[in-house]
Design a protein around this motif. Structure first.
Motif, PDB file in Angstrom:
ATOM      1  N   MET A   1       0.843  -1.201   0.000  1.00 13.88           N
ATOM      2  CA  MET A   1       0.000   0.000   0.000  1.00 13.88           C
ATOM      3  C   MET A   1       0.879   1.254   0.000  1.00 13.88           C
ATOM      4  N   LYS A   2       0.480   2.233  -0.778  1.00 15.70           N
ATOM      5  CA  LYS A   2       1.264   3.469  -0.846  1.00 15.70           C
ATOM      6  C   LYS A   2       0.958   4.407   0.318  1.00 15.70           C
ATOM      7  N   GLY A   3      -0.314   4.477   0.726  1.00 17.13           N
ATOM      8  CA  GLY A   3      -0.689   5.360   1.832  1.00 17.13           C
ATOM      9  C   GLY A   3      -0.571   4.676   3.175  1.00 17.13           C
ATOM     10  N   ARG A   4      -0.782   5.451   4.228  1.00 15.42           N
ATOM     11  CA  ARG A   4      -0.727   4.898   5.587  1.00 15.42           C
ATOM     12  C   ARG A   4      -2.117   4.953   6.206  1.00 15.42           C
ATOM     13  N   LEU A   5      -2.395   3.941   7.018  1.00 23.49           N
ATOM     14  CA  LEU A   5      -3.706   3.860   7.672  1.00 23.49           C
ATOM     15  C   LEU A   5      -3.595   4.312   9.133  1.00 23.49           C
ATOM     16  N   TYR A   6      -4.455   5.247   9.517  1.00 26.58           N
ATOM     17  CA  TYR A   6      -4.491   5.752  10.889  1.00 26.58           C
ATOM     18  C   TYR A   6      -5.837   5.435  11.532  1.00 26.58           C
ATOM     19  N   ILE A   7      -5.810   5.144  12.817  1.00 30.05           N
ATOM     20  CA  ILE A   7      -7.042   5.067  13.594  1.00 30.05           C
ATOM     21  C   ILE A   7      -6.976   6.131  14.684  1.00 30.05           C
ATOM     22  N   VAL A   8      -8.061   6.877  14.820  1.00 29.81           N
ATOM     23  CA  VAL A   8      -8.172   7.825  15.927  1.00 29.81           C
ATOM     24  C   VAL A   8      -9.353   7.390  16.792  1.00 29.81           C
ATOM     25  N   SER A   9      -9.094   7.160  18.063  1.00 32.64           N
ATOM     26  CA  SER A   9     -10.156   6.835  19.017  1.00 32.64           C
ATOM     27  C   SER A   9     -10.155   7.872  20.120  1.00 32.64           C
ATOM     28  N   SER A  10     -11.329   8.086  20.688  1.00 31.92           N
ATOM     29  CA  SER A  10     -11.385   8.875  21.919  1.00 31.92           C
ATOM     30  C   SER A  10     -12.761   8.721  22.526  1.00 31.92           C
ATOM     31  N   ILE A 116      -1.471   2.806  12.214  1.00 29.86           N
ATOM     32  CA  ILE A 116      -0.903   3.701  13.230  1.00 29.86           C
ATOM     33  C   ILE A 116      -2.064   4.216  14.083  1.00 29.86           C
ATOM     34  N   THR A 117      -1.981   3.997  15.394  1.00 29.85           N
ATOM     35  CA  THR A 117      -3.145   4.242  16.241  1.00 29.85           C
ATOM     36  C   THR A 117      -2.919   5.402  17.208  1.00 29.85           C
ATOM     37  N   ILE A 118      -3.922   6.264  17.296  1.00 25.29           N
ATOM     38  CA  ILE A 118      -3.828   7.479  18.109  1.00 25.29           C
ATOM     39  C   ILE A 118      -5.029   7.551  19.051  1.00 25.29           C
ATOM     40  N   PHE A 119      -4.775   7.764  20.327  1.00 28.33           N
ATOM     41  CA  PHE A 119      -5.848   7.896  21.319  1.00 28.33           C
ATOM     42  C   PHE A 119      -5.897   9.339  21.803  1.00 28.33           C
ATOM     43  N   ILE A 120      -7.056   9.971  21.662  1.00 26.87           N
ATOM     44  CA  ILE A 120      -7.209  11.352  22.146  1.00 26.87           C
ATOM     45  C   ILE A 120      -7.871  11.329  23.511  1.00 26.87           C
ATOM     46  N   LYS A 151     -14.625   2.885  30.651  1.00 22.20           N
ATOM     47  CA  LYS A 151     -14.199   1.562  30.181  1.00 22.20           C
ATOM     48  C   LYS A 151     -13.125   1.667  29.099  1.00 22.20           C
ATOM     49  N   GLU A 152     -13.197   2.751  28.293  1.00 23.98           N
ATOM     50  CA  GLU A 152     -12.283   2.848  27.139  1.00 23.98           C
ATOM     51  C   GLU A 152     -10.917   3.428  27.495  1.00 23.98           C
ATOM     52  N   ILE A 153     -10.909   4.386  28.399  1.00 27.45           N
ATOM     53  CA  ILE A 153      -9.651   5.095  28.696  1.00 27.45           C
ATOM     54  C   ILE A 153      -8.511   4.143  29.131  1.00 27.45           C
ATOM     55  N   PRO A 154      -8.805   3.101  29.928  1.00 28.98           N
ATOM     56  CA  PRO A 154      -7.698   2.214  30.317  1.00 28.98           C
ATOM     57  C   PRO A 154      -6.976   1.546  29.133  1.00 28.98           C
ATOM     58  N   PHE A 155      -7.593   1.572  27.943  1.00 32.92           N
ATOM     59  CA  PHE A 155      -6.961   0.941  26.782  1.00 32.92           C
ATOM     60  C   PHE A 155      -5.973   1.854  26.059  1.00 32.92           C
ATOM     61  N   TRP A 156      -5.764   3.067  26.597  1.00 35.03           N
ATOM     62  CA  TRP A 156      -4.838   3.999  25.933  1.00 35.03           C
ATOM     63  C   TRP A 156      -3.469   3.345  25.703  1.00 35.03           C
ATOM     64  N   LYS A 157      -3.090   2.439  26.574  1.00 30.90           N
ATOM     65  CA  LYS A 157      -1.745   1.850  26.485  1.00 30.90           C
ATOM     66  C   LYS A 157      -1.568   0.972  25.247  1.00 30.90           C
ATOM     67  N   GLU A 158      -2.677   0.547  24.649  1.00 30.69           N
ATOM     68  CA  GLU A 158      -2.574  -0.318  23.463  1.00 30.69           C
ATOM     69  C   GLU A 158      -2.427   0.476  22.164  1.00 30.69           C
ATOM     70  N   TYR A 159      -2.405   1.797  22.296  1.00 34.00           N
ATOM     71  CA  TYR A 159      -2.244   2.651  21.111  1.00 34.00           C
ATOM     72  C   TYR A 159      -0.772   3.023  20.908  1.00 34.00           C
ATOM     73  N   ASP A 160      -0.471   3.563  19.710  1.00 36.40           N
ATOM     74  CA  ASP A 160       0.890   4.015  19.440  1.00 36.40           C
ATOM     75  C   ASP A 160       1.147   5.406  20.021  1.00 36.40           C
ATOM     76  N   TYR A 161       0.137   6.277  19.884  1.00 40.81           N
ATOM     77  CA  TYR A 161       0.317   7.666  20.309  1.00 40.81           C
ATOM     78  C   TYR A 161      -0.835   8.109  21.197  1.00 40.81           C
ATOM     79  N   ILE A 162      -0.550   9.015  22.102  1.00 39.68           N
ATOM     80  CA  ILE A 162      -1.586   9.612  22.938  1.00 39.68           C
ATOM     81  C   ILE A 162      -1.514  11.139  22.792  1.00 39.68           C
TER      82      ILE A 162
END
Lengths: 204, 204
Positions: A1-10, A116-120, A151-162
């Protein structure tokens, strides 16, 4: 793939929608893939912008066809990210951002480990409640979403960036920097970016 | 260590000195550690700014004391980065940048694997020569440095990030983004950045 895939959760009220919209305006190479859902469209929502609204039968047919990168059944409604839309944009060289929750992130990571995963994060739970109140959420909705956030905030550690969103524009700039830095990573660097042949020949 | 250690390398004429000076002006939490050397000070150089100039005997005593993070003997002159200066700044919470070559990078990586490494490339070899001419390097110096560049560029793959300097300010902004993104990395995130105790309690 030429582009990069990002996930943003918060958590709800974390500011992800506003931030992503600012980013999409600033970064022409970035595209958001819209989630498909079977839930009813609300008055203020636009089909194809907020969600792609489809019928339950169609969604279940797509599940059978393995057409989703991730999907979930929440309170009787399906939500899912179509593989086709994502991979087509990535192939065309766009960076793609998905705004999905922790469970969705885990599903995507299994299929596409390069994501690439980002948690806000909101600066505080109090501020999260304030923001939900400001946008007119009911007491009941706020209580429900606050529980989800807890319930979701404790999962911040499984992301790449915060990214801590105590200032919307700072948070947006931080995510912009994450995207810029990822483009500079040697492990993902595309030699086609080097136009000078004598230089390129030293790099291969 | 509270701060992060960065190495920036680039061929002579790659623009590293100008870029780092711009960064040091913009980022108050970033400090450069100056290289110690035994070579003679040139007229335009300032002791403690361009290099720390010390005597050969002193340098060799420091080698015996294992005082260098990395050092090298080049054309009969020693060059080295003092551990003490680096670790003291990191302990104080500063990010530290070292401007050293490929061999130095390899030595530091063995002692300090967490180092973040950035390679700055010129847009072309022609442009590299132009820049050396512009700053008044002699034909002989240019030939020598071009040879060094040809030997160093193939090592770009051993770095974490690559930045192509075809525009000084863009290149500076990219490195700034790399530093910002590294601060957002979950693996390096400092929970003390979270002031709200109820939020923090969900994150531990």
């Amino acid at each position: 793939m030429k582009g990069r895939l990002y996930i943003v959760s918060s958590p709800a009220g974390g500011g992800k929608t506003t931030i992503i919209n600012l980013l999409l305006e600033e970064l022409p190479f970035l595209r958001r893939v819209i989630t498909y859902t079977t839930r009813h469209k609300r008055k203020n929502e636009i089909d194809g912008v907020d969600y792609v609204f489809i019928k339950k039968e169609e969604f279940e047919r797509l599940i059978q066809e393995n057409a989703f990168l991730e999907y979930a059944l929440v309170h009787g409604n399906y939500y899912g990210t179509p593989k086709k839309d994502v991979f087509q944009l990535l192939e065309e060289g766009y960076d793609v951002v998905l705004v999905i929750d922790v469970q969705g992130m885990k599903q995507v990571k299994q299929i596409y480990p390069d994501v690439i995963t980002i948690f806000i994060l909101p600066p505080s739970l109090e501020e999260l409640v304030n923001r939900m109140k400001l946008r007119g959420d009911s007491e009941q909705e706020i209580e429900k979403r606050l529980n989800t956030a807890r319930k979701e905030i404790p999962f911040w550690k499984e992301y790449d960036y915060i990214v801590v969103n105590d200032n919307l524009f700072q948070a947006k700039d931080q995510i912009k920097c994450i995207i810029t830095a990822e483009k500079c990573k040697v492990s993902r660097f595309d030699l086609d970016n080097i136009k000078d042949e004598s230089l390129k020949s030293l790099m291969i």
